[in-house]
Design an enzyme around this catalytic site. Structure first.
Site, PDB file in Angstrom:
ATOM      1  N   LYS A 181      -9.566   1.096 -19.171  1.00  0.00           N
ATOM      2  CA  LYS A 181     -10.218   1.119 -20.457  1.00  0.00           C
ATOM      3  C   LYS A 181     -10.869   2.464 -20.706  1.00  0.00           C
ATOM      4  O   LYS A 181     -11.251   2.798 -21.827  1.00  0.00           O
ATOM      5  CB  LYS A 181     -11.343   0.056 -20.497  1.00  0.00           C
ATOM      6  CG  LYS A 181     -10.901  -1.336 -20.177  1.00  0.00           C
ATOM      7  CD  LYS A 181     -12.156  -2.250 -20.040  1.00  0.00           C
ATOM      8  CE  LYS A 181     -11.762  -3.607 -19.495  1.00  0.00           C
ATOM      9  NZ  LYS A 181     -12.933  -4.385 -19.075  1.00  0.00           N
ATOM     10  N   GLY A 182     -11.019   3.239 -19.637  1.00  0.00           N
ATOM     11  CA  GLY A 182     -11.835   4.457 -19.704  1.00  0.00           C
ATOM     12  C   GLY A 182     -11.422   5.466 -20.751  1.00  0.00           C
ATOM     13  O   GLY A 182     -12.261   6.177 -21.297  1.00  0.00           O
TER      14      GLY A 182
ATOM     15  N   GLU B 205      -5.828  10.500 -20.180  1.00  0.00           N
ATOM     16  CA  GLU B 205      -6.706   9.990 -19.121  1.00  0.00           C
ATOM     17  C   GLU B 205      -8.154  10.371 -19.392  1.00  0.00           C
ATOM     18  O   GLU B 205      -8.426  11.397 -20.013  1.00  0.00           O
ATOM     19  CB  GLU B 205      -6.285  10.575 -17.763  1.00  0.00           C
ATOM     20  CG  GLU B 205      -5.430   9.648 -16.923  1.00  0.00           C
ATOM     21  CD  GLU B 205      -6.209   8.498 -16.290  1.00  0.00           C
ATOM     22  OE1 GLU B 205      -7.310   8.134 -16.775  1.00  0.00           O
ATOM     23  OE2 GLU B 205      -5.704   7.951 -15.297  1.00  0.00           O
ATOM     24  N   ASP B 206      -9.043   9.551 -18.904  1.00  0.00           N
ATOM     25  CA  ASP B 206     -10.460   9.884 -18.987  1.00  0.00           C
ATOM     26  C   ASP B 206     -10.857  10.858 -17.890  1.00  0.00           C
ATOM     27  O   ASP B 206     -11.497  11.863 -18.126  1.00  0.00           O
ATOM     28  CB  ASP B 206     -11.319   8.614 -18.915  1.00  0.00           C
ATOM     29  CG  ASP B 206     -10.933   7.703 -17.746  1.00  0.00           C
ATOM     30  OD1 ASP B 206      -9.931   7.963 -17.058  1.00  0.00           O
ATOM     31  OD2 ASP B 206     -11.647   6.699 -17.534  1.00  0.00           O
TER      32      ASP B 206
ATOM     33  N   ASP C 210      -9.806  11.961 -10.480  1.00  0.00           N
ATOM     34  CA  ASP C 210     -10.710  12.048  -9.340  1.00  0.00           C
ATOM     35  C   ASP C 210      -9.859  12.469  -8.142  1.00  0.00           C
ATOM     36  O   ASP C 210      -9.580  13.646  -7.951  1.00  0.00           O
ATOM     37  CB  ASP C 210     -11.381  10.679  -9.173  1.00  0.00           C
ATOM     38  CG  ASP C 210     -12.542  10.705  -8.206  1.00  0.00           C
ATOM     39  OD1 ASP C 210     -12.498  11.474  -7.250  1.00  0.00           O
ATOM     40  OD2 ASP C 210     -13.502   9.938  -8.398  1.00  0.00           O
TER      41      ASP C 210
ATOM     42  N   LYS D  94     -12.242  16.226 -11.451  1.00  0.00           N
ATOM     43  CA  LYS D  94     -13.140  16.604 -10.353  1.00  0.00           C
ATOM     44  C   LYS D  94     -12.314  17.379  -9.328  1.00  0.00           C
ATOM     45  O   LYS D  94     -11.702  16.778  -8.448  1.00  0.00           O
ATOM     46  CB  LYS D  94     -13.710  15.355  -9.673  1.00  0.00           C
ATOM     47  CG  LYS D  94     -14.615  14.497 -10.542  1.00  0.00           C
ATOM     48  CD  LYS D  94     -15.102  13.290  -9.737  1.00  0.00           C
ATOM     49  CE  LYS D  94     -15.949  12.358 -10.561  1.00  0.00           C
ATOM     50  NZ  LYS D  94     -16.288  11.125  -9.819  1.00  0.00           N
TER      51      LYS D  94
ATOM     52  N   PHE E  10     -20.367  10.818  -9.480  1.00  0.00           N
ATOM     53  CA  PHE E  10     -19.942   9.697 -10.308  1.00  0.00           C
ATOM     54  C   PHE E  10     -20.553   9.834 -11.703  1.00  0.00           C
ATOM     55  O   PHE E  10     -21.756  10.021 -11.853  1.00  0.00           O
ATOM     56  CB  PHE E  10     -20.352   8.369  -9.668  1.00  0.00           C
ATOM     57  CG  PHE E  10     -19.616   7.209 -10.263  1.00  0.00           C
ATOM     58  CD1 PHE E  10     -18.295   6.964  -9.907  1.00  0.00           C
ATOM     59  CD2 PHE E  10     -20.219   6.390 -11.204  1.00  0.00           C
ATOM     60  CE1 PHE E  10     -17.587   5.911 -10.488  1.00  0.00           C
ATOM     61  CE2 PHE E  10     -19.526   5.336 -11.778  1.00  0.00           C
ATOM     62  CZ  PHE E  10     -18.219   5.093 -11.417  1.00  0.00           C
TER      63      PHE E  10
ATOM     64  N   ASP F  51     -17.309   3.761 -17.018  1.00  0.00           N
ATOM     65  CA  ASP F  51     -18.267   2.699 -16.728  1.00  0.00           C
ATOM     66  C   ASP F  51     -18.759   2.725 -15.283  1.00  0.00           C
ATOM     67  O   ASP F  51     -18.138   3.317 -14.404  1.00  0.00           O
ATOM     68  CB  ASP F  51     -17.606   1.334 -16.942  1.00  0.00           C
ATOM     69  CG  ASP F  51     -16.591   1.023 -15.837  1.00  0.00           C
ATOM     70  OD1 ASP F  51     -15.690   1.850 -15.628  1.00  0.00           O
ATOM     71  OD2 ASP F  51     -16.726  -0.019 -15.171  1.00  0.00           O
TER      72      ASP F  51
ATOM     73  N   ARG G 261     -20.148   2.369 -20.902  1.00  0.00           N
ATOM     74  CA  ARG G 261     -19.008   2.936 -21.623  1.00  0.00           C
ATOM     75  C   ARG G 261     -19.416   3.389 -23.024  1.00  0.00           C
ATOM     76  O   ARG G 261     -18.843   4.316 -23.585  1.00  0.00           O
ATOM     77  CB  ARG G 261     -17.895   1.886 -21.792  1.00  0.00           C
ATOM     78  CG  ARG G 261     -17.192   1.484 -20.519  1.00  0.00           C
ATOM     79  CD  ARG G 261     -15.950   0.664 -20.872  1.00  0.00           C
ATOM     80  NE  ARG G 261     -15.484  -0.146 -19.761  1.00  0.00           N
ATOM     81  CZ  ARG G 261     -14.681   0.296 -18.799  1.00  0.00           C
ATOM     82  NH1 ARG G 261     -14.273   1.542 -18.801  1.00  0.00           N
ATOM     83  NH2 ARG G 261     -14.290  -0.507 -17.833  1.00  0.00           N
TER      84      ARG G 261
END
Ligand code: XMP
Ligand code: MG
Length: 185
Positions: free
Chosen positions: A47-48, A103-104, A107, A135, A156, A163, A169
């Protein structure tokens, strides 16, 4: 809102908006508005990526269509294992289309690397990635990403779609969480 839970604002709403505009202009140059492959197909990872996806689509000066996928990677809530399961697949065939994965955050890169391999087997005309955040210090695999909004420290982050346990969010900016929220000091 969320009084005391956010330790710092990493990227403001204004910075996100400016970067989205900048990315939209770069992306539009790569895809002619009347491409023989049809409209650019944005594939958002739920959902990001939803906030970034909708803002990017509005900023793009070319026609786009939107599809969504939901994937879940096995692992703890804050780190990924690279073993991915499709929770919701695309509704449409992407063969012959220009596809841009939205993409959000990248990582370890393991989720995206898997997703790119999976979508490439469906024979799109092209397959590229745009991510709002990355990142660099957390990357565990090489994955080609055409467009990156911001490189951020290996912390984070939440907000603007991201979220922690489904909360935060709805924040309009990207922030770091106070360690007390996840049971830290
Ligand atoms: P990998 O490690 O496979 O993971 O690149 C990418 C996915 O993990 C989630 N993720 C985060 N979610 N704040 C979040 O809210 C973060 O700092 C964060 N880092 C990774 C996210 O779902 C991403 O798609
Ligand atoms: Mg995600």
């Amino acid at each position: 809102m969320y009084e005391g839970d956010i330790a710092s604002v990493l990227i403001t709403e204004e910075q996100i908006a400016a970067k989205t505009q900048e990315l939209a202009e770069l992306i539009a140059k790569r895809y002619p508005a009347d491409a023989p492959e049809g409209d650019l197909l944005l594939v958002g990872v739920l959902k990001g990526a939803i906030f970034f996806m909708t803002d990017l689509a509005k900023a793009l000066p070319i026609p786009t269509q939107m599809e969504f996928m939901a994937v879940s990677s096995y692992g703890s809530s804050t780190s990924s294992s690279g073993v991915v399961r499709i929770m919701k697949d695309l509704d449409k065939d992407i063969a012959g289309r220009n596809v841009l994965i939205v993409e959000d955050i990248i990582d370890s890169g393991l989720t995206l690397s898997w997703l790119k391999r999976n979508l490439s087997t469906r024979n799109p005309a092209s397959l590229e990635v745009v991510t709002l955040l990355r990142k660099p210090d957390a990357l565990r695999t090489h994955v080609e990403v055409a467009h990156v909004g911001f490189d951020i420290p290996n912390e984070f982050v939440v907000g603007y779609g991201l979220d922690y346990a489904e909360r935060y969010r709805d924040l309009p900016y990207i922030g770091t969480l106070d360690p007390k929220v996840y049971g830290g000091a």
